[in-house]
Scaffold this motif. Sequence first.
Motif, short mmCIF file in Angstrom:
data_model
loop_
_atom_site.label_atom_id
_atom_site.label_comp_id
_atom_site.label_asym_id
_atom_site.label_seq_id
_atom_site.Cartn_x
_atom_site.Cartn_y
_atom_site.Cartn_z
N ALA A 219 0.84 -1.20 0.00
CA ALA A 219 0.00 0.00 0.00
C ALA A 219 0.87 1.26 0.00
CB ALA A 219 -0.93 0.00 1.21
N HIS A 220 1.96 1.23 0.75
CA HIS A 220 2.85 2.39 0.82
C HIS A 220 3.49 2.65 -0.54
CE1 HIS A 220 5.17 5.44 2.85
NE2 HIS A 220 6.29 4.94 2.38
N LEU A 221 3.95 1.61 -1.20
CA LEU A 221 4.58 1.78 -2.52
C LEU A 221 3.57 2.27 -3.55
CD1 LEU A 221 6.89 -1.36 -2.53
CD2 LEU A 221 7.59 1.04 -2.28
N ALA A 222 2.34 1.79 -3.48
CA ALA A 222 1.30 2.25 -4.40
C ALA A 222 1.04 3.75 -4.18
CB ALA A 222 0.02 1.46 -4.20
N LYS A 223 0.99 4.17 -2.91
CA LYS A 223 0.79 5.59 -2.60
C LYS A 223 1.95 6.43 -3.12
CE LYS A 223 -1.01 7.01 1.32
NZ LYS A 223 -1.24 7.42 2.72
N LEU A 224 3.18 5.92 -2.98
CA LEU A 224 4.35 6.66 -3.47
C LEU A 224 4.38 6.72 -4.99
CD1 LEU A 224 6.88 5.44 -0.82
CD2 LEU A 224 6.02 7.75 -1.11
N CYS A 225 3.95 5.68 -5.66
CA CYS A 225 3.85 5.73 -7.12
C CYS A 225 2.82 6.78 -7.53
CB CYS A 225 3.48 4.36 -7.69
SG CYS A 225 4.85 3.18 -7.69
N ASP A 226 1.70 6.85 -6.81
CA ASP A 226 0.70 7.89 -7.08
C ASP A 226 1.30 9.28 -6.85
OD1 ASP A 226 -1.21 5.99 -7.69
OD2 ASP A 226 -2.27 6.17 -5.78
N PHE A 227 2.08 9.42 -5.78
CA PHE A 227 2.71 10.70 -5.48
C PHE A 227 3.62 11.14 -6.63
CE2 PHE A 227 6.41 13.04 -3.90
CZ PHE A 227 5.79 14.15 -3.34
N TRP A 228 4.52 10.25 -7.05
CA TRP A 228 5.47 10.62 -8.10
C TRP A 228 4.79 10.78 -9.45
CZ3 TRP A 228 9.79 12.97 -7.41
CH2 TRP A 228 10.39 12.88 -6.15
N SER A 229 3.72 10.05 -9.69
CA SER A 229 2.94 10.25 -10.91
C SER A 229 2.31 11.64 -10.92
CB SER A 229 1.86 9.17 -11.01
OG SER A 229 1.05 9.38 -12.14
N SER A 230 1.83 12.06 -9.76
CA SER A 230 1.25 13.40 -9.65
C SER A 230 2.31 14.48 -9.82
CB SER A 230 0.54 13.56 -8.30
OG SER A 230 -0.60 12.73 -8.25
N VAL A 231 3.49 14.26 -9.25
CA VAL A 231 4.58 15.24 -9.34
C VAL A 231 5.11 15.36 -10.76
CG1 VAL A 231 6.98 15.71 -8.65
CG2 VAL A 231 5.28 15.02 -6.92
N LEU A 232 5.37 14.23 -11.40
CA LEU A 232 6.06 14.27 -12.70
C LEU A 232 5.14 14.24 -13.91
CD1 LEU A 232 9.07 11.92 -11.89
CD2 LEU A 232 8.98 14.42 -11.83
N LEU A 233 3.98 13.62 -13.76
CA LEU A 233 3.06 13.50 -14.90
C LEU A 233 1.75 14.26 -14.69
CD1 LEU A 233 3.58 9.71 -15.73
CD2 LEU A 233 4.73 11.70 -16.75
N THR B 250 -0.84 13.68 -12.85
CA THR B 250 -2.04 12.85 -12.94
C THR B 250 -3.06 13.19 -11.86
OG1 THR B 250 -1.03 11.14 -11.56
CG2 THR B 250 -0.78 10.92 -13.97
N GLY B 251 -2.63 13.80 -10.78
CA GLY B 251 -3.56 14.13 -9.71
C GLY B 251 -4.03 12.93 -8.91
N ARG B 252 -3.32 11.83 -9.01
CA ARG B 252 -3.75 10.62 -8.30
C ARG B 252 -3.44 10.64 -6.82
NH1 ARG B 252 -1.02 6.95 -12.19
NH2 ARG B 252 0.08 6.24 -10.34
N PHE B 253 -2.45 11.40 -6.42
CA PHE B 253 -2.04 11.38 -5.01
C PHE B 253 -2.95 12.27 -4.17
CE2 PHE B 253 0.41 13.08 -1.42
CZ PHE B 253 0.71 11.90 -0.78
N HIS B 254 -3.40 11.69 -3.08
CA HIS B 254 -4.19 12.43 -2.09
C HIS B 254 -3.63 12.07 -0.73
CE1 HIS B 254 -6.98 13.44 -5.27
NE2 HIS B 254 -6.98 12.18 -5.63
N GLY B 255 -2.76 12.90 -0.25
CA GLY B 255 -2.13 12.63 1.03
C GLY B 255 -1.56 13.89 1.62
N ALA B 256 -0.89 13.73 2.74
CA ALA B 256 -0.31 14.86 3.46
C ALA B 256 1.13 14.52 3.82
CB ALA B 256 -1.14 15.16 4.70
N PRO B 257 2.07 14.67 2.87
CA PRO B 257 3.46 14.30 3.13
C PRO B 257 4.08 15.04 4.31
CG PRO B 257 3.14 14.76 0.80
CD PRO B 257 1.87 15.13 1.50
N MET B 258 3.76 16.32 4.45
CA MET B 258 4.37 17.07 5.56
C MET B 258 3.92 16.47 6.89
SD MET B 258 6.46 19.42 6.50
CE MET B 258 6.71 20.49 5.09
#
Length: 149
Positions: A65-79, A81-89
């Motif tokens: 689950a953590h890796l899937a969330k991180l893939c969503d994060f980097w997809s949102s950052v670089l592509l 995609t808007g898939r990441f919904h989280g609070a990294p800070m």
Amino acid sequence: MASLKFPADLDREVRDQRRARLAPGYAVGVTEEMIHAQVHSFYARVREDAELGAIFNRRIADWDAHLAKLCDFWSSVLLMTGRFHGAPMRAHLQVAEINAPLFERWLGLWADTAQKVCPPEAALLFTARARTIASSLQLGIAASRGEAV
């Protein structure tokens, strides 16, 4: 005969074209597969690292689950995609052990992994964005701890 396009299809097509023009990853060939390879390869190394692994392995119960969330994060950052919904800070503020040397260690492993997994231009983008994000996190953590920035 050309196929008819409905408004929703046109909207999606326009959004996809805009994203391809604006998202930094598209220009250097970043793909979802590349993001997956980078994230999974990197965190495999983190889990084995004496310092970083001790922190991550203690906190992450469900690595899939953590890796899937991180893939969503980097997809949102670089592509974009808007898939990441989280609070990294917020997540990083909860880790008392985080400090500048650990961020540097994390960034070193990240950059080394990117050089091994990605084409050169994509590796540079992955690394530059990671440095920007790490800097922001470090500033936020320092401010929350009342440390000088």
